[in-house]
Write an enzyme that holds these catalytic residues in place. Structure first.
Site, short mmCIF file in Angstrom:
data_model
loop_
_atom_site.label_atom_id
_atom_site.label_comp_id
_atom_site.label_asym_id
_atom_site.label_seq_id
_atom_site.Cartn_x
_atom_site.Cartn_y
_atom_site.Cartn_z
N ALA B 55 0.86 -1.18 0.00
CA ALA B 55 0.00 0.00 0.00
C ALA B 55 0.89 1.23 0.00
O ALA B 55 2.01 1.17 0.49
CB ALA B 55 -0.87 -0.01 1.24
N THR B 56 0.38 2.31 -0.57
CA THR B 56 1.27 3.46 -0.71
C THR B 56 0.85 4.70 0.07
O THR B 56 0.85 4.65 1.28
CB THR B 56 1.54 3.76 -2.18
OG1 THR B 56 0.31 3.64 -2.87
CG2 THR B 56 2.52 2.77 -2.74
N THR B 57 0.50 5.77 -0.62
CA THR B 57 0.57 7.08 0.03
C THR B 57 -0.61 7.45 0.92
O THR B 57 -1.77 7.31 0.53
CB THR B 57 0.71 8.15 -1.08
OG1 THR B 57 1.73 7.71 -1.97
CG2 THR B 57 1.09 9.49 -0.50
#
Lengths: 308, 283
Positions: B55-57
């Site tokens: 998962a990122t930002t």
């Protein structure tokens, strides 16, 4: 279990334990749990605002108990943990009142037979469903017996007396204030004619499982909200109170002096709210014609609980 | 009495012993295998880790009377987009929420465990934890995963909540060893965080209304997606938009998709004319 000299039959031992537990439970005042149109209402006489008899177990499940505080508090915490572990391990929807009631029953049964001193408690586990039909109320006693109580339950020392009144007054689809009125009248039936102090907001613990709420449905009713509901539940008594506080008080304490007066006092206050008690009795007689709309005092819109 | 997955029948004593009201602590002794990151990793899990969803930002920014927490929707698996509609923002309780970046599965488990942890304390003790108490608890859980983190299973939360005593929103960030580090004004984590932070640096003003901050964080997420391949921008064709939540005195509120759709639409149409987004005055 250590025995004194001589033989004590298992029957006798069990009887002694049961008597012991029953006496312990009888020391506390009875509580009631009943359905209303918007969920499940729990009412307990409790002068303490910190040491609860009624608590949240899980999203849609609540716990109420009478008896020895440290014992039921222990059971409550164990129940919360059991529910949280089950919900974490599987899914929140997989925690049910039936499961918790059975778990309690198993534990209380084991404690009753295996330990020297049985728990002096009686507990109720209630779950609010999506519809009134799926509401569940279970009563579990000190020896681990479980009973499924549709609609309402009174538990504690004088449960029978309380239940009798509640049976008269209970009907399906009551509004919150009607249900509270029924609960208060039922609770006033205990005390065996001894001085039963007027149940004012500060001597009551009231909580609901509110069907309409998302996530956690348990809400305590207290302060101004409870006072307002109490006024709706027994308009007559409140009118006296607001007219002159001391006269209302002395009236009730005067009532409780004689043996049957706490009951009659309650009755007179309920006869003030004629529509409510009349309706309760009528539908009680028709036993099961639950589709009459409630005609009691006007219900607050929805469940009447302030939403955040 | 429960029968646990290891087949051992547990006694009531496990549940009835007086203890600190922490759910995680209870699980540690009762069923440690239920805790996230408890499984044994092989000697070199790096190959396997490439196949995991990341998962990122996440961005958070203070607003008037609260805080805004938002995240993009993309999960990647190496260079592959593994999922387009991941939920990385999770309500922790009435007044707090967390987002996570890193190993997705661990993040989800953390979010779930943390939610139970807070609620468990509340039910056992009859009061809610202080915001610092919650932040510290989360630090503890993050540190518990340090073994996994050292082998590549990194997950980092960003925690935001409304401080009922102070009447303001607060933000806490973490590293793999724990924390919490209190952040002021705004913060971001994840692969696109550098771009998101730079964007917020130019857009954020103290005392902005929650509506303005919501717009600013969606702009920031757009900028992150613009320059970071692992961050997903608003997906107009599939109608997938960032998850945006506000936490104020009214509690946690996840903006409905219809609302975020409108905001995203506004941002995207603005970018049609100015691809780099709104510009700040030079001096």
């Amino acid at each position: 279990m250590t025995m004194p000299f001589g033989y004590v039959s298992p029957e006798q031992a069990m009887r002694d334990k049961a008597d012991y537990a029953r006496k312990g439970v009888a020391r506390g005042r009875s509580c009631v749990t009943l359905q209303y149109e918007g969920g499940i209402l729990m009412v307990a006489p409790n002068a303490s605002s910190a040491l609860h008899k009624i608590s949240e177990l899980y999203d849609r499940i609540a716990f109420a108990a009478v008896g020895r505080y440290n014992e039921y508090e222990n059971l409550r915490k164990a129940g919360v943990t059991y529910a949280d572990v089950t919900g974490y391990q599987f899914d929140r929807a997989d925690v049910t009142a039936r499961g918790i009631a059975n778990w309690y029953a198993q534990n209380l049964g084991e404690i009753f037979t295996a330990s020297l001193k049985p728990f002096e408690v009686e507990i109720v586990v209630a779950e609010v469903g999506a519809t009134p039909d799926s509401d569940q109320i279970y009563r579990i006693t000190f020896d681990g017996s479980v009973s499924d109580e549709p609609g309402f339950v009174a538990f504690g020392g004088e449960a029978d007396e309380v239940a009798e009144v509640l049976k008269e007054r209970f009907s399906d689809g009551m509004s919150l204030s009607e249900a509270l009125g029924a609960a208060l009248e039922a609770l006033a039936a205990q005390g065996n004619g001894q001085s039963a102090p007027e149940l004012t907001a500060d001597k009551l613990e009231v909580a609901v499982l509110d069907r309409a709420r998302a996530h956690r449905t348990f809400r305590r009713l207290r302060g101004a909200r409870l006072a307002e509901l109490l006024a709706e539940a027994r308009p007559e008594a409140e009118k006296e109170d607001s007219g002159e506080d001391s006269s209302g008080d002395s009236g009730s304490s005067g009532d409780s002096g004689s043996s049957k007066s706490s009951g009659s006092g309650a009755k007179s206050s309920s006869s003030g709210s004629k529509s409510a008690s009349g309706k309760g009795k009528a539908s009680g007689k028709s036993s099961g014609s639950d589709d009459d709309p409630p005609t009691g005092p006007p219900a607050p819109s929805g469940d009447g609980i302030p939403k955040k | 009495m429960g029968t646990h997955s290891d087949g051992v029948r547990r006694g009531t004593a496990d549940f009835m012993t007086a203890r600190i009201p922490s759910f995680t602590d209870f699980l540690t002794s009762y069923a440690p295998d239920l805790l996230p990151g408890s499984a044994e990793l092989g000697p070199d899990p790096s190959e396997a880790i490439k196949g995991l969803r990341h998962a990122t930002t996440i961005v958070a920014a203070e607003c008037e009377g609260g805080v805004v927490l938002a995240g993009d929707r993309r999960a990647t698996m190496g260079n592959v987009i593994a999922q387009r509609d991941v939920e990385k923002i999770h309500r922790s309780d009435e007044f707090s929420a967390m987002g996570f970046a890193g190993t997705g599965s661990l993040g989800l488990e953390f979010a779930r465990l943390f939610q139970v942890e807070l609620e468990h304390y509340e039910k056992m003790e009859g009061r809610t934890l202080s915001l610092e108490g919650k932040a510290n608890r989360l630090a503890n859980m993050v540190r518990g995963n340090i073994g996994g983190a050292m082998q590549g299973l990194v997950v980092i939360p960003l925690f935001a909540g409304y401080d009922e005593d102070a009447g303001t929103g607060r933000i806490f960030s973490y590293d793999v060893v724990g924390g919490p580090y209190e952040e002021h004004r705004y913060a971001s984590i994840g692969s696109g965080s550098v771009y998101a932070k730079s964007s917020l640096k130019k857009l954020f003003r103290d005392g902005m209304s929650s509506e303005d901050v919501v717009l600013a964080v969606v702009q920031a997420l757009y900028d992150a997606a613009d320059d970071d391949s692992a961050t997903g921008g608003p997906d107009l064709t599939r109608q997938i938009f960032p998850v945006v939540s506000t936490i104020t005195a009214d509690g946690f509120h996840r903006l409905p998709d219809s609302e975020t759709a409108e905001i995203a639409q506004q941002v995207v149409s603005g970018r049609l004319g100015a691809p780099d987004g709104p510009s700040a005055p030079l001096s």
